[in-house]
Design a protein around this motif. Structure first.
Motif, PDB file in Angstrom:
ATOM      1  N   THR A   1       3.096  -3.183   4.803  1.00  0.00           N
ATOM      2  CA  THR A   1       3.323  -2.795   3.134  1.00  0.00           C
ATOM      3  C   THR A   1       4.601  -1.768   2.964  1.00  0.00           C
ATOM      4  O   THR A   1       5.361  -2.131   2.332  1.00  0.00           O
ATOM      5  CB  THR A   1       2.228  -2.259   2.658  1.00  0.00           C
ATOM      6  OG1 THR A   1       1.222  -3.334   2.473  1.00  0.00           O
ATOM      7  CG2 THR A   1       2.361  -1.947   1.383  1.00  0.00           C
TER       8      THR A   1
ATOM      9  N   ASP B   1       3.576  -9.145  -0.605  1.00  0.00           N
ATOM     10  CA  ASP B   1       2.531  -8.220   0.013  1.00  0.00           C
ATOM     11  C   ASP B   1       1.238  -8.852   0.199  1.00  0.00           C
ATOM     12  O   ASP B   1       0.540  -8.576  -0.777  1.00  0.00           O
ATOM     13  CB  ASP B   1       2.831  -6.947  -0.340  1.00  0.00           C
ATOM     14  CG  ASP B   1       2.141  -5.967   0.545  1.00  0.00           C
ATOM     15  OD1 ASP B   1       1.502  -6.577   1.524  1.00  0.00           O
ATOM     16  OD2 ASP B   1       1.968  -4.651   0.355  1.00  0.00           O
ATOM     17  N   GLU B   2       0.818  -9.660   1.182  1.00  0.00           N
ATOM     18  CA  GLU B   2      -0.732 -10.012   1.064  1.00  0.00           C
ATOM     19  C   GLU B   2      -0.886 -10.589  -0.349  1.00  0.00           C
ATOM     20  O   GLU B   2      -1.862 -10.228  -0.980  1.00  0.00           O
ATOM     21  CB  GLU B   2      -1.547  -9.188   1.358  1.00  0.00           C
ATOM     22  CG  GLU B   2      -1.195  -8.382   2.714  1.00  0.00           C
ATOM     23  CD  GLU B   2      -2.527  -7.426   3.516  1.00  0.00           C
ATOM     24  OE1 GLU B   2      -3.593  -7.937   3.004  1.00  0.00           O
ATOM     25  OE2 GLU B   2      -2.325  -6.757   3.994  1.00  0.00           O
TER      26      GLU B   2
HETATM   27 MG   LIG Z   1      -0.519  -3.302   3.260  1.00  0.00          MG
END
Ligand SMILES: [Mg+2]
Ligand SMILES: Nc1ncnc2c1ncn2[C@@H]1O[C@H](COP(=O)(O)OP(=O)(O)OP(=O)(O)O)[C@@H](O)[C@H]1O
Ligand SMILES: Nc1ncnc2c1ncn2[C@@H]1O[C@H](COP(=O)(O)OP(=O)(O)OP(=O)(O)O)[C@@H](O)[C@H]1O
Ligand SMILES: [Mg+2]
Lengths: 257, 259, 242, 257, 259
Positions: free
Chosen positions: E49, E179-180
């Motif tokens: 991240t 991000d995910e």
């Molecule tokens: Mg993360």
């Protein structure tokens, strides 16, 4: 602009006895008013939460009136209005070397009755914030209602309400100036009196403001210290507090002078 | 082995519970004998929690009656009608029932020892030394002899639940009710709590257990009772209920749980 | 003497201790002034200890009625409206005047303040006189006087000092005091214009106290204590003719 | 007890013009003070949150002083103290048929300055309560800081602060009585004036209390209605509110007269 | 196929990021070419991240440099030193980068259409009609043509994430960072979001994706980059990284994720 520095310093660091007496009265009135407020607040909160509709409505009415009308009006009403209607008269009260003038009594009572309504709401929120599971577990162990309240709910509620009550006392300190209207010679009235002889309004009120700032700041620091002490007494400071407490933003909870 | 009527610890007859317009329990008949371990299963919302709460009179009931140790709980007869008892009388009756909650509900402001001793001391009037002596024995029994001075917040979920069991046992209840005692626990901790409950069952404690732990039910239960939409739809020894479920809801339920 | 006074040996006076030279606080915040001297002398003559209860002027009569004190000594004019609710024992005359900033144009009558802003203290006779003047002005289709009421004297006085009001309607005695105190700041805005008897206020049911105070006052006039006090404050014009 | 019913009814339902003018002044002073408070509160909140230490400390200082000293002291200080020091004088202000007396201006300013500090804290709490993800998403889209504030953060913060601000206005209504000390003839001073002629303290103050109770109750109902309206404008009322808002207990948020 | 330097969209060199005393990114070198899909994997806390956020300058960096489309982002040269850029200049550079967050972060007070059009209108200065026209096209592309007037709170997680993708695309970024994007979604909704991302990749969008969806990585990624404790420990085509991981951390990681 003229600013009489020597006079200002004098008033700030070497105030006369009358002013110190005023400081003492400010503290006396605030602390006593707060004590009455606390004493009233808890039973009113319990009444408000009780299953008896009469009690609950009486408590609601009390809170509504106290919070719906100005404190200044309440003070005059209690000191002069009640006596005018022949209901209550405040007589000076003497006990040995101590004495308490009638208007001081009335001022304390008015502040206390007003504070009681705010205390009641804080206590109610605190009691409601205690996890219901705590009550149920206590009941399931066979505790009668009063014991559940006294041994389980209140001790946990008290931790929750500590901070809002503490913040409220700062408001009380400031509100204590309002009893000047019925002639209680607390700091504001003393300052006014001195001013009527010297006309140094700016310097006098600056010093007065600083005195109040000092009182409220000292109390705030003290409150933080008490809080930390209480938290330190626990294994897990964060977890030991019921979640409800987190909702009481210390900033928002004090919203008025 | 035949048991007399006195051996019935819980006797529920025709129990109905309404929440507003919704009937949540719909004519429950259930009797639990001394020493019996009953496991209650049922889909979410079927009324398992509500039934346990009614047995301890944490909820009122709208019809039927519930007796614990041969006496009604929460109600008393006034002439021909049943009226709700006074709170203090209800409180006294509740001592016969021990309750273990899903979320433990340990008293957050007391250490472990006080959690266990407060009810014996304040409710049963046991002297403090005696209560603490017994509390220490109970703590040893649930495998936490060294935690007496600790506050609940610093215990793991499994440890809290074991303290909660000890707290309930300290009142010497005639029956212990467990409402999904392990479902709020991390998987590693489920075992330690089930082990304590197994021990209790082995010691002959009467228990009613709501749980999704079918392994536990299979091994420990004398009887499995299946609840659906507020009714008991099946009841019998675990082998029979799990092995040859008769009711379609039971089959669906076991399919889901055992998956 | 009434029983409760006799028991406590104190007499409580309600007063707006804020109106020099009649009653005001000295540097030690002790009440001083004409009324205070008189009140103290009356009390001593009756063998009592005086207690001064300070409060805003508008609150005096309500406080007396509420039994928060035994008498009012606060330059309380004797007026019919007041005599309906309380008794008054006359002890002096008072006058009204307006106080102005030094150098401001003077007025002969209140009507001369037409269209200007004038401070008063709530509940005082000056307020009523100004309102009467307004009635006259209205009839004459002239601009009204803008009356601003303050709860106490200092606030009102300072408005003159700061030029936030044109004049301050107040008792002549007070106006004169300030104009003497600081002639560079304050000046009488005109001659005294209203003469009225002034008295000690008492509840109507306090006949015993009334008699006692009247007796004490008469005695003070006889032995010169009374005259001595008025001379001390240079207010001989206000003395009652014995 | 003597209670003069006819007089009470008269005062309640047929009050004189002076009293109605007082009612109007109470409302004028409260609404204007609140407006000033709102106008001050937002920039002060932004200053308090800004990365500039000077701005942040100035805002902190302002808030500390305003919340640490009594409003009554502030009112006198602003009207009389500032003039005494030759700093600010309040002169009557005329514009055609409208005019605003100097003391009314000072009263409004004092109430507004005081309110500004409380508003600032409410705005700050509101802004802080807006999910950080909102700001990040806006930044990631290339919005410059002012645009993020104006288009994304403030609109969401405003919904959060609506209720605390509304509650605060009730406090403002009650606090407006304090400007009587500088001679603003709002309801309390008018009542005092009437009382100094009629001495019916009990009846007069009862009626006065009821007027204030009516004002605060009407405002509370109005506030609830506004809130419902705003919620109705959304698809999902609950979800549309940032979580921070839930922390602001409407009861605790109004804690003082 | 050889690509020139101009085809490098992201160029990171020796990037270091510290949070207080902790070094979170420890000398990251990464370059992403136009049209490339890079999947970033790594255990929790490895800095995935943080790396994405540094690329969009949502975090400052303490050493190294990051260029997007050949220009530094967040910093400018002043003499020989790099200083942080003015906020407005950073904002302008950020338009080149589209970011999709784990928690969607749709603007809660705007309906779907406004969510998508606000940045084009206010930042890029596109006329409203035009922006709305394009927004509708994008909504169709992410499969939500009928939701334009709806507020985010009434959309499912998967729908919200698709709107978030459309919102980022509306700025015509040179690269999209994810991000995910599916890890906050219920399992049923993961597929719909991945499908949209597959479509983007097929259309040649440059993408850097942090994800635990190994199936997606295997099929769509041109390159898989493994991060561990703030360093890139392995990088290569998915077949190689998944099939024959060289680094022990990669093996451990794949073992855990594929389980
Ligand atoms: Mg993360
Ligand atoms: N206090 C209450 N007020 C209204 N409805 C309730 C209340 N408590 C429970 N219910 C309802 O009663 C029904 C049965 O609830 P209960 O908690 O007994 O189910 P359960 O079998 O324990 O389910 P679970 O496995 O989810 O715990 C549910 O539909 C629930 O919504
Ligand atoms: N704002 C911050 N302040 C301090 N430390 C932070 C901050 N943000 C992240 N960290 C730390 O930096 C490290 C890397 O965090 P990061 O979120 O980049 O990891 P990640 O690889 O995305 O992990 P995950 O898979 O859990 O999302 C972590 O140890 C985290 O605690
Ligand atoms: Mg349940």
């Amino acid at each position: 602009m003229h600013f009489d520095w020597p006079y200002f310093w004098q008033q700030l660091f070497h105030p006369g006895d009358a002013f110190l007496l005023g400081l003492w009265l400010t503290i006396l009135v605030s602390v006593s008013g707060q004590a009455i407020g606390l004493a009233i607040g808890l039973p009113v909160a319990l009444a408000r939460l009780s299953r008896s509709p009469i009690l609950a409505w009486a408590a609601r009415g009390y809170i509504l009136v106290m919070r719906g009308t100005p404190l200044l009006v309440q003070i005059v009403f209690i000191y002069t209005g009640l006596a005018a209607a022949d209901l209550v008269r405040f007589h000076d009260w003497h006990a040995g070397p101590f004495s308490l003038a009638g208007n001081v009594q009335a001022g304390i009572l008015a502040l206390g009755l007003n504070e009681g309504a705010y205390m009641a709401e804080i206590f109610r929120a605190g009691i409601t914030a205690v996890d219901r599971g705590q009550t149920e577990a206590a009941k399931a162990l066979g505790m009668p209602p009063m014991m559940v309240l006294r041994r389980i709910v209140l001790p946990q509620a008290l931790r929750i309400v500590l901070l809002p009550i503490g913040n409220q006392f700062n408001i009380m300190l400031k509100n204590s100036t309002l009893v000047s209207i019925i002639g209680v010679s607390e700091m504001l009235l003393v300052t006014e009196t001195i001013n009527s002889a010297t006309f140094r309004t700016f310097e006098l009120y600056s010093a007065l403001g600083l005195y109040f700032l000092a009182l409220t700041s000292i109390w705030t620091l003290l409150l933080r210290w008490i809080e930390r002490r209480m938290d330190a007494g626990r294994d897990h400071p964060g977890a030991a507090r019921a979640e409800g407490a987190a909702g009481v933003d210390p900033v928002l909870s004090e919203v008025s002078p | 082995m035949t048991r007399g009527m006195t051996d019935v610890v819980i006797a529920a007859e025709g129990v109905e519970k309404w929440f507003g317009p919704r009937k949540i329990l719909d004519g429950i008949d259930l009797s639990v004998r001394r020493g019996e371990v009953v496991v209650l299963i049922g889909s979410s919302g079927s009324g398992k929690t509500t039934l346990l709460r009614c047995i301890d009179h944490l909820e009122t009931i709208e019809a039927g009656r519930i007796e614990v140790n041969g006496q009604p709980i929460g109600y008393r007869a006034r002439g021909h009608r049943w009226v709700e008892d006074r709170e203090t009388a209800i409180a006294r009756r509740r001592r016969d029932v021990g309750m273990v909650f899903q979320r433990f509900n340990l008293f957050a402001h007391m250490n472990v020892l006080d959690n266990i001793t407060i009810a014996p001391i304040r409710v049963r009037g046991v002297p403090r030394v005696e209560a603490e002596f017994e509390a220490r024995a109970l703590l040893a029994r649930v495998g936490l002899p060294e935690k007496e001075a600790v506050f609940p917040a610093s215990l793991s979920g499994g440890q809290q639940q074991r303290v909660a069991i000890a707290r309930a046992l300290a009142m010497h209840p005639a029956v212990m009710l467990f409402d999904e005692p392990t479902s709020a626990l991390d998987p590693e901790m489920v075992g330690e709590v089930l082990a304590v409950m197994r021990g209790l069952a082995a010691d002959g404690m009467t228990m009613v257990v709501v749980t999704h732990e079918m392994g536990f039910a299979r091994q420990v239960a004398h009887r499995v009772v299946v609840l659906d939409a507020g009714r008991i739809v099946e009841s019998g020894p675990p082998d029979q209920v799990f092995g040859a479920p008769r009711h379609p809801r039971t089959r669906a339920l076991l399919g889901a749980v055992l998956h | 003497l009434p029983a409760h006074i006799d028991r406590t040996k104190t007499i409580r006076y309600c007063s707006a201790v804020n109106l020099p030279p009649m009653e005001f606080m000295n540097a030690q915040t002790q009440p001083v002034g004409v009324d205070v001297d008189l009140g103290d002398a009356l009390a001593h003559r009756l063998g009592l200890k005086p207690v001064w209860v300070n409060m805003p002027f508008a609150g005096l009569i309500p406080a007396l009625l509420a039994d928060h004190c035994d008498a009012i000594i606060s330059q309380l004019f004797i007026k019919d409206s007041r005599l309906k609710v309380i008794d008054e024992i006359p002890y002096m005359y008072s006058h009204e005047a307006v106080l102005m900033k030094a150098g401001a144009p003077k007025v002969a009558t209140l009507e001369g303040l037409s269209g200007r802003k004038v401070a008063t203290v709530t509940g005082t006779t000056a307020t009523i006189l100004l309102q009467k003047a307004n009635t006259a002005l209205q009839a004459a289709h002239k601009p009204l006087i803008d009356i601003v009421m303050f709860p106490e004297n200092t606030q009102a006085l300072q408005q003159v000092q700061f030029g936030q009001v044109a004049a301050y309607g107040v008792a002549y005695e007070t106006a004169r005091y300030y104009s003497h105190l600081d002639p560079s700041q304050f000046e009488l805005g005109g001659p005294p214009y209203f003469k009225i008897a002034t008295g000690v206020g008492l509840r109507k049911d306090e006949a015993t106290l009334n008699t006692a105070l009247r007796g004490a006052l008469a005695a003070m006039m006889k032995d010169g204590t009374y005259q001595h006090i008025f001379t001390k404050w240079n207010l001989q014009i206000d003395m009652l003719k014995p």
